[in-house]
Scaffold this motif. Structure first.
Motif, PDB file in Angstrom:
ATOM      1  N   HIS A  73      29.845 -34.051 -37.038  1.00  0.00           N
ATOM      2  CA  HIS A  73      28.515 -33.678 -37.524  1.00  0.00           C
ATOM      3  C   HIS A  73      27.800 -34.858 -38.165  1.00  0.00           C
ATOM      4  O   HIS A  73      26.647 -35.173 -37.819  1.00  0.00           O
ATOM      5  N   ARG A  76      26.929 -37.743 -35.804  1.00  0.00           N
ATOM      6  CA  ARG A  76      25.726 -37.399 -35.029  1.00  0.00           C
ATOM      7  C   ARG A  76      24.475 -37.565 -35.881  1.00  0.00           C
ATOM      8  O   ARG A  76      23.474 -38.128 -35.422  1.00  0.00           O
ATOM      9  N   GLU A 140      26.088 -27.626 -33.213  1.00  0.00           N
ATOM     10  CA  GLU A 140      25.872 -29.068 -33.107  1.00  0.00           C
ATOM     11  C   GLU A 140      25.027 -29.425 -31.889  1.00  0.00           C
ATOM     12  O   GLU A 140      24.088 -30.222 -31.971  1.00  0.00           O
ATOM     13  N   GLU A 187      21.781 -25.752 -37.570  1.00  0.00           N
ATOM     14  CA  GLU A 187      22.589 -26.409 -38.604  1.00  0.00           C
ATOM     15  C   GLU A 187      23.333 -25.374 -39.439  1.00  0.00           C
ATOM     16  O   GLU A 187      24.513 -25.567 -39.779  1.00  0.00           O
ATOM     17  N   SER A 190      26.247 -24.279 -37.440  1.00  0.00           N
ATOM     18  CA  SER A 190      27.356 -25.241 -37.491  1.00  0.00           C
ATOM     19  C   SER A 190      28.242 -24.999 -38.701  1.00  0.00           C
ATOM     20  O   SER A 190      29.476 -24.930 -38.593  1.00  0.00           O
TER      21      SER A 190
END
Length: 250
Positions: A73, A76, A140, A187, A190
């Protein structure tokens, strides 16, 4: 004078990239370095351990899977800060201090919470952990795709301002057809997946804190779109059936 005010603060690329890189490092340190004080249950450890959790943890060291999810995460996010996002203002000094403290605190707590060697972390049910990892990956991929779309929308701003007298364009396509801020939705998804996979109190609190922050941002952004695209003076009318964050609900 106005330009001087805008330039005050810290470079957002530097602050955010540094924050995310150190967040990965802090998590790994908390998870691996011996001698760090371990918090008692339920501050650390699994809230819903599976029946064979100890054996599974010893055989597979599942904690490193969670390290990989966490690192994926923030790696990225670092790449997006450097190559995708287009920041139009500096971060305030409060933001520049608050964001690192927020992320580093939760990185340290989450890293401690999944240590097996010191606090005998027992993973949750394997099926739940697998589902959590899948949900995390969906979040993600969706979040990254939304950020790439937002970059393409920014390229249309200049044309929109000249023709429609608006500062933005109405996002369209993909999940933007249903909500104003799908990147926030993904998000949250995630971190919901991360919580399902780990079932630690740290992951639960991090999910709640992240969701509360992103819900607030989404609500403000949605209302700003409604105000800007009011259908008057040749401006477009923002889709009234579009929600702020959760399709068809909120």
């Amino acid at each position: 004078m106005a330009d001087e005010v805008v330039q005050r603060g810290c470079n957002p690329v530097f602050i955010n990239a540094l924050t995310y890189i150190v967040t990965m490092a802090v998590f790994l340190v908390a998870f691996t370095v011996p001698g760090i004080t371990i918090l008692p249950f339920p501050a650390s450890g699994c809230l819903i351990p599976g029946p064979d959790g100890t054996k599974f943890a010893e055989a597979n060291n599942i904690g490193y899977l969670f390290v990989a999810l966490w690192a994926a995460h923030f790696l990225r996010r670092t790449m997006e800060v450097l190559f995708v996002h287009d920041y139009r203002r500096n971060m305030t000094y409060i933001e520049s201090i608050g964001a690192p403290v927020y992320y580093w605190f939760f990185a340290f707590w989450n890293g401690l919470a999944i240590r097996h060697a010191d606090n005998n972390y027992k993973p949750t049910f394997m099926a739940m952990a697998i589902i959590g990892c899948v949900v995390f990956l969906i979040g993600e991929i969706g979040n990254c795709h939304c950020h790439l779309l937002l970059r393409s929308f920014r390229k249309m701003k200049r044309k929109s301002y000249l023709s429609m007298k608006t500062k933005h364009v109405i996002p369209s396509g993909y999940m933007f057809e249903f909500v104003s801020c799908p990147h926030y939705f993904f998000e949250i998804l995630s971190w919901f997946g991360f919580m399902l996979a780990t079932w630690t109190l740290a992951a639960v609190v991090f999910l709640v804190a992240s969701a509360a922050t992103l819900v607030t941002y989404a609500y403000k952004k949605h209302n700003a779109y409604l105000k800007e695209f009011d259908g008057l003076a040749e401006r477009e009318l923002y889709p009234r059936n579009r929600k702020a964050l959760i399709p068809f609900i909120f």
